[in-house]
Design a protein around this motif. Sequence first.
Motif, PDB file in Angstrom:
ATOM      1  N   SER A 264       0.829  -1.219   0.000  1.00  0.00           N
ATOM      2  CA  SER A 264       0.000   0.000   0.000  1.00  0.00           C
ATOM      3  C   SER A 264       0.858   1.262   0.000  1.00  0.00           C
ATOM      4  CB  SER A 264      -0.971   0.000   1.179  1.00  0.00           C
ATOM      5  OG  SER A 264      -0.277   0.060   2.408  1.00  0.00           O
ATOM      6  N   GLY A 265       1.990   1.239   0.715  1.00  0.00           N
ATOM      7  CA  GLY A 265       2.892   2.391   0.692  1.00  0.00           C
ATOM      8  C   GLY A 265       3.498   2.599  -0.683  1.00  0.00           C
ATOM      9  N   ALA A 266       3.893   1.494  -1.318  1.00  0.00           N
ATOM     10  CA  ALA A 266       4.451   1.579  -2.674  1.00  0.00           C
ATOM     11  C   ALA A 266       3.393   2.052  -3.659  1.00  0.00           C
ATOM     12  CB  ALA A 266       5.008   0.217  -3.092  1.00  0.00           C
ATOM     13  N   GLN A 267       2.168   1.599  -3.492  1.00  0.00           N
ATOM     14  CA  GLN A 267       1.085   1.995  -4.391  1.00  0.00           C
ATOM     15  C   GLN A 267       0.789   3.487  -4.270  1.00  0.00           C
ATOM     16  OE1 GLN A 267      -0.474  -0.257  -6.621  1.00  0.00           O
ATOM     17  NE2 GLN A 267      -1.070   1.712  -7.477  1.00  0.00           N
ATOM     18  N   LYS A 268       0.874   4.038  -3.054  1.00  0.00           N
ATOM     19  CA  LYS A 268       0.646   5.476  -2.863  1.00  0.00           C
ATOM     20  C   LYS A 268       1.666   6.297  -3.653  1.00  0.00           C
ATOM     21  CE  LYS A 268       0.444   6.945   1.299  1.00  0.00           C
ATOM     22  NZ  LYS A 268       0.546   7.156   2.755  1.00  0.00           N
ATOM     23  N   ILE A 269       2.931   5.902  -3.581  1.00  0.00           N
ATOM     24  CA  ILE A 269       3.964   6.641  -4.312  1.00  0.00           C
ATOM     25  C   ILE A 269       3.788   6.440  -5.812  1.00  0.00           C
ATOM     26  CG2 ILE A 269       6.439   6.801  -4.767  1.00  0.00           C
ATOM     27  CD1 ILE A 269       6.918   6.263  -1.817  1.00  0.00           C
ATOM     28  N   SER A 270       3.484   5.212  -6.213  1.00  0.00           N
ATOM     29  CA  SER A 270       3.271   4.935  -7.631  1.00  0.00           C
ATOM     30  C   SER A 270       2.118   5.771  -8.183  1.00  0.00           C
ATOM     31  CB  SER A 270       2.985   3.446  -7.832  1.00  0.00           C
ATOM     32  OG  SER A 270       2.683   3.175  -9.168  1.00  0.00           O
ATOM     33  N   ASP A 271       1.041   5.844  -7.434  1.00  0.00           N
ATOM     34  CA  ASP A 271      -0.104   6.658  -7.864  1.00  0.00           C
ATOM     35  C   ASP A 271       0.275   8.136  -7.950  1.00  0.00           C
ATOM     36  OD1 ASP A 271      -1.625   4.349  -7.933  1.00  0.00           O
ATOM     37  OD2 ASP A 271      -2.620   4.729  -6.013  1.00  0.00           O
ATOM     38  N   ALA A 272       1.069   8.594  -6.995  1.00  0.00           N
ATOM     39  CA  ALA A 272       1.465  10.008  -6.972  1.00  0.00           C
ATOM     40  C   ALA A 272       2.358  10.356  -8.164  1.00  0.00           C
ATOM     41  CB  ALA A 272       2.186  10.333  -5.665  1.00  0.00           C
ATOM     42  N   LEU A 273       3.148   9.401  -8.637  1.00  0.00           N
ATOM     43  CA  LEU A 273       4.027   9.654  -9.778  1.00  0.00           C
ATOM     44  C   LEU A 273       3.253   9.992 -11.047  1.00  0.00           C
ATOM     45  CD1 LEU A 273       6.818   7.010  -9.263  1.00  0.00           C
ATOM     46  CD2 LEU A 273       7.181   9.448  -9.609  1.00  0.00           C
ATOM     47  N   MET A 274       2.064   9.457 -11.191  1.00  0.00           N
ATOM     48  CA  MET A 274       1.208   9.747 -12.343  1.00  0.00           C
ATOM     49  C   MET A 274       1.954   9.592 -13.673  1.00  0.00           C
ATOM     50  SD  MET A 274      -0.907  13.039 -10.860  1.00  0.00           S
ATOM     51  CE  MET A 274       0.544  14.008 -10.550  1.00  0.00           C
ATOM     52  N   GLY A 275       2.758   8.542 -13.795  1.00  0.00           N
ATOM     53  CA  GLY A 275       3.470   8.298 -15.036  1.00  0.00           C
ATOM     54  C   GLY A 275       4.746   9.096 -15.211  1.00  0.00           C
ATOM     55  N   LYS A 276       5.133   9.858 -14.217  1.00  0.00           N
ATOM     56  CA  LYS A 276       6.356  10.661 -14.304  1.00  0.00           C
ATOM     57  C   LYS A 276       7.527   9.840 -13.778  1.00  0.00           C
ATOM     58  CE  LYS A 276       3.553  14.625 -14.264  1.00  0.00           C
ATOM     59  NZ  LYS A 276       3.386  15.971 -14.283  1.00  0.00           N
ATOM     60  N   ASN A 277       8.741  10.315 -14.008  1.00  0.00           N
ATOM     61  CA  ASN A 277       9.922   9.541 -13.665  1.00  0.00           C
ATOM     62  C   ASN A 277      10.614   9.950 -12.370  1.00  0.00           C
ATOM     63  OD1 ASN A 277       9.877   9.606 -16.913  1.00  0.00           O
ATOM     64  ND2 ASN A 277      10.642   7.661 -16.164  1.00  0.00           N
ATOM     65  N   VAL A 278      10.218  11.069 -11.790  1.00  0.00           N
ATOM     66  CA  VAL A 278      10.926  11.574 -10.620  1.00  0.00           C
ATOM     67  C   VAL A 278       9.937  12.014  -9.551  1.00  0.00           C
ATOM     68  CG1 VAL A 278      12.465  13.406  -9.788  1.00  0.00           C
ATOM     69  CG2 VAL A 278      12.869  12.362 -12.019  1.00  0.00           C
ATOM     70  N   ALA A 279      10.246  11.617  -8.310  1.00  0.00           N
ATOM     71  CA  ALA A 279       9.493  12.124  -7.154  1.00  0.00           C
ATOM     72  C   ALA A 279      10.494  12.730  -6.184  1.00  0.00           C
ATOM     73  CB  ALA A 279       8.703  11.012  -6.474  1.00  0.00           C
ATOM     74  N   ILE A 280      10.188  13.918  -5.724  1.00  0.00           N
ATOM     75  CA  ILE A 280      10.972  14.536  -4.662  1.00  0.00           C
ATOM     76  C   ILE A 280      10.168  14.305  -3.391  1.00  0.00           C
ATOM     77  CG2 ILE A 280      11.945  16.681  -3.779  1.00  0.00           C
ATOM     78  CD1 ILE A 280      12.141  17.602  -6.740  1.00  0.00           C
ATOM     79  N   LEU A 281      10.748  13.517  -2.473  1.00  0.00           N
ATOM     80  CA  LEU A 281      10.041  13.106  -1.265  1.00  0.00           C
ATOM     81  C   LEU A 281      10.287  14.118  -0.150  1.00  0.00           C
ATOM     82  CD1 LEU A 281      11.141   9.359  -1.347  1.00  0.00           C
ATOM     83  CD2 LEU A 281       9.119  10.384  -2.405  1.00  0.00           C
ATOM     84  N   ALA A 282       9.218  14.635   0.428  1.00  0.00           N
ATOM     85  CA  ALA A 282       9.329  15.635   1.483  1.00  0.00           C
ATOM     86  C   ALA A 282      10.179  15.097   2.635  1.00  0.00           C
ATOM     87  CB  ALA A 282       7.944  16.025   1.988  1.00  0.00           C
ATOM     88  N   ASN A 283      11.126  15.898   3.069  1.00  0.00           N
ATOM     89  CA  ASN A 283      11.976  15.568   4.215  1.00  0.00           C
ATOM     90  C   ASN A 283      12.738  14.263   4.049  1.00  0.00           C
ATOM     91  OD1 ASN A 283      11.041  17.888   5.679  1.00  0.00           O
ATOM     92  ND2 ASN A 283       9.153  16.755   6.038  1.00  0.00           N
ATOM     93  N   HIS A 284      13.025  13.876   2.812  1.00  0.00           N
ATOM     94  CA  HIS A 284      13.731  12.615   2.622  1.00  0.00           C
ATOM     95  C   HIS A 284      14.760  12.683   1.496  1.00  0.00           C
ATOM     96  CE1 HIS A 284      14.574   8.394   2.875  1.00  0.00           C
ATOM     97  NE2 HIS A 284      14.333   8.255   1.588  1.00  0.00           N
ATOM     98  N   GLY A 285      14.334  12.805   0.288  1.00  0.00           N
ATOM     99  CA  GLY A 285      15.254  12.762  -0.848  1.00  0.00           C
ATOM    100  C   GLY A 285      14.474  12.595  -2.131  1.00  0.00           C
ATOM    101  N   THR A 286      15.012  11.806  -3.022  1.00  0.00           N
ATOM    102  CA  THR A 286      14.369  11.646  -4.319  1.00  0.00           C
ATOM    103  C   THR A 286      14.180  10.174  -4.643  1.00  0.00           C
ATOM    104  OG1 THR A 286      16.488  11.645  -5.486  1.00  0.00           O
ATOM    105  CG2 THR A 286      15.390  13.768  -5.197  1.00  0.00           C
ATOM    106  N   LEU A 287      13.299   9.950  -5.587  1.00  0.00           N
ATOM    107  CA  LEU A 287      13.044   8.622  -6.113  1.00  0.00           C
ATOM    108  C   LEU A 287      12.956   8.768  -7.622  1.00  0.00           C
ATOM    109  CD1 LEU A 287      10.857   5.923  -4.818  1.00  0.00           C
ATOM    110  CD2 LEU A 287      10.139   6.861  -6.992  1.00  0.00           C
ATOM    111  N   THR A 288      13.683   7.921  -8.350  1.00  0.00           N
ATOM    112  CA  THR A 288      13.608   7.971  -9.801  1.00  0.00           C
ATOM    113  C   THR A 288      13.237   6.594 -10.326  1.00  0.00           C
ATOM    114  OG1 THR A 288      15.969   7.473 -10.078  1.00  0.00           O
ATOM    115  CG2 THR A 288      15.345   9.791  -9.977  1.00  0.00           C
ATOM    116  N   CYS A 289      12.588   6.580 -11.461  1.00  0.00           N
ATOM    117  CA  CYS A 289      12.210   5.313 -12.078  1.00  0.00           C
ATOM    118  C   CYS A 289      12.290   5.466 -13.590  1.00  0.00           C
ATOM    119  CB  CYS A 289      10.820   4.875 -11.640  1.00  0.00           C
ATOM    120  SG  CYS A 289       9.542   6.096 -11.918  1.00  0.00           S
ATOM    121  N   GLY A 290      12.334   4.328 -14.265  1.00  0.00           N
ATOM    122  CA  GLY A 290      12.430   4.347 -15.711  1.00  0.00           C
ATOM    123  C   GLY A 290      12.091   3.000 -16.288  1.00  0.00           C
TER     124      GLY A 290
END
Length: 125
Positions: A20-46
């Motif tokens: 469920s935690g992974a699904q929340k981030i996946s949903d938030a990405l909305m098909g984009k490749n980069v997420a900047i996580l508040a108070n944490h860092g970044t997540l990239t995918c491809g």
Amino acid sequence: MFYDNHVIYKDFDGPVNNFSGAQKISDALMGKNVAILANHGTLTCGEDIETAVMYSVCLERALRLNVMARQLKSAINLVEANTALESREWIANPLGFKIEFDALARRVERGYPDISDFYPESLDI
């Protein structure tokens, strides 16, 4: 490369240890490749690991340059949207990322000649 290809994820609340935690981030990405996580860092995918790594390397460089530019205390002139989109299409494509990843791998192998000792046996390198 990152124009209209990133999200700011404000709901990050620690390690993602379940679906469920992974699904929340996946949903938030909305098909984009980069997420900047508040108070944490970044997540990239491809589409593959090389693309995800290159997004991460390029994002680190872009953020570092952004911080340096802001330290100049001068007005920052942003490029127009169509220029940013054209640049993204020119730079962030599978062939471009493959070339950049291979160059990065060669540089790492030159700097750490024994790195191949740590490659998984499943890799045919």
